[in-house]
Design an enzyme around this catalytic site. Sequence first.
Site, PDB file in Angstrom:
ATOM      1  N   LYS A  32      17.378  30.434  61.348  1.00  0.00           N
ATOM      2  CA  LYS A  32      17.632  31.425  60.295  1.00  0.00           C
ATOM      3  C   LYS A  32      18.648  32.434  60.823  1.00  0.00           C
ATOM      4  O   LYS A  32      18.309  33.434  61.444  1.00  0.00           O
ATOM      5  CB  LYS A  32      16.337  32.132  59.892  1.00  0.00           C
ATOM      6  CG  LYS A  32      16.440  32.822  58.535  1.00  0.00           C
ATOM      7  CD  LYS A  32      16.636  31.819  57.421  1.00  0.00           C
ATOM      8  CE  LYS A  32      16.709  32.488  56.056  1.00  0.00           C
ATOM      9  NZ  LYS A  32      16.959  31.527  54.973  1.00  0.00           N
TER      10      LYS A  32
ATOM     11  N   SER B 219      17.250  28.215  50.777  1.00  0.00           N
ATOM     12  CA  SER B 219      16.357  29.346  51.016  1.00  0.00           C
ATOM     13  C   SER B 219      15.617  29.680  49.724  1.00  0.00           C
ATOM     14  O   SER B 219      14.882  28.851  49.207  1.00  0.00           O
ATOM     15  CB  SER B 219      17.148  30.537  51.560  1.00  0.00           C
ATOM     16  OG  SER B 219      16.325  31.343  52.372  1.00  0.00           O
TER      17      SER B 219
END
Length: 589
Positions: free
Chosen positions: A195, A388
């Site tokens: 991430k 996401s």
Amino acid sequence: MKSFFKYVLATITGLIIAGVLAICILFGVIAAMVSSVSSSSEVAVPANAILHISLNHDIQDRPEKNPFEDLDFKGFKSRKTLALSEVVGRIAYAKNDANIKGIYLNLSDVAAGFATLQEIRAALEDFKTSGKFIVSYSEVYTQKAYFLASVADKIYLNPEGTLDFKGFNSSTLFMKDALDKMGVEMQIVKVGTFKSAVEPFILNGMSPANRQQVESYLGDIYQSFLANIAAARKIPVATLFAIANDYKIRNAEDAVTHKMADGLIYKDELLAELKKRLQIKDKKDIPSIALVDYKVKEAPKGDFNTRVAVLYAEGEINSGESSEGVIGSETISRELRKLREDDKVKAVVFRVNSPGGSALASDVMWREVELLKKVKPIIVSMGDVAASGGYYIAAAADSIFAENNTITGSIGVFGMIPNLQNLLNNKIGVRFEGVKTGKYAGLMTELDKPMTADERVIVQAGVDRVYRTFTKRVAEGRKISVAQVDSIGQGRVWSGKQALALGLVDRIGGIDKAIIAAAAKAKIKDYKVVEYPAEKDPFSSLLNSSTEKVKVWFAKEQLGDSYRYYQTIQSVTKNSGILMKLPYEITIN
């Protein structure tokens, strides 16, 4: 008294300026309305004509209609936009239009992602099955333009032109040093090794994990790019790779030598060939119509009381109402509820094109997808990016379609809290002092001091909880274990082709295939495809909208392709809470 007259004069001057601006806008709106009325009727398609496709305009899934689109006065010229469905639909109609004998592709650069281009390319390939010709000519081909042009029967290049073919690159702007100089520290809490949305704010370069994932999905998208061109041009993929890797096409002649182009000609020679194909005598003009003007109306198809709804969600995810470039959870949730309760709607295609955003807003929409699935089929069609939060809202669907070059995955969560103490206290000499009624009353709002260890534990616990929820939602929707989701999650970005192998998507294909699948699952044959949310009239929207919308319209017209940088800055300044977003804005050149 002197001061009084000064203020009066300033007021009068302000009123005059405001009046002039209002008149300019009024005339502009009237001009646009007149132009809109005159252009709303169908443009007659001449017999024995070619369809001219340039794509020198924005292509979005479903752009909001701009009332200034046809406005053209001194110092201001608008950029037209076309929906992807309009581009694909008009090419499909031309396939069976007796007046259209072929397509002339006049492409230089194309403002769209590769998944969007894949759908347009598929439409061009289908057009060729009619036996009609496609001829491409340009002075400059970018890689995106060539991706589409490679479908053509003949590819021509100006003798002094260029064909850019050198492989893909994707770069990220890193700001740590700049933030250090300003005295700004970004405090990061996240879940997910990959991430990397936070990296530009805390590093001066890519982490090994981030480099690994970028090399992986970029390489996969590049292989798909090469495979498409190889099939069309009958050149081995390995040969194309070598041509790009060694930058062998350095001038127009090189393009012909390496069989990337069929000939080097000037515009007059192109026109002569088109006339020959159309069997037109030399002195006559070539009948043609531009794609943007090819506004044909098909006879109504399907039963309007039996609908496959296509719901568009495009942009960054936030709470509230949708706006240009923003998916509002209230808007989309409301639409999903309407579709669930509408007996005329038998199935739904949820078109998602989003890098993510607010975790809370994503969950609000996920709930409505889950409820809708219990009463009727819902199929997700992914656009250029559905990652996401964009993947979160897709996960509950019955089935997910993506293109090979769709950007997806990025199952991870982060929070980013700036510490402005050094900037405020030491750089500009500003200090805050206040009173609190509780130990944590200033949590995530006191930006003039660093988080304490206890505060960081609290925020990290919140991020961990959201990640657990995210992986649970995906596991339930994809019918796999949470452990398996975590193993392919950790914020890692995947291409659509990789996501298929991992079980994150079900099929490779565009929105048309998703519609067919939705109808099949609903067991309906005679149906009408209806788009949602209902499109608003641009002029009533203008009169009822805030000044913010007008600013957006004008900013897009003035900034053109650079508008996305403005959007990025706006996004950073508005983000709050726990986020589920892509590592950064992914731009492939």
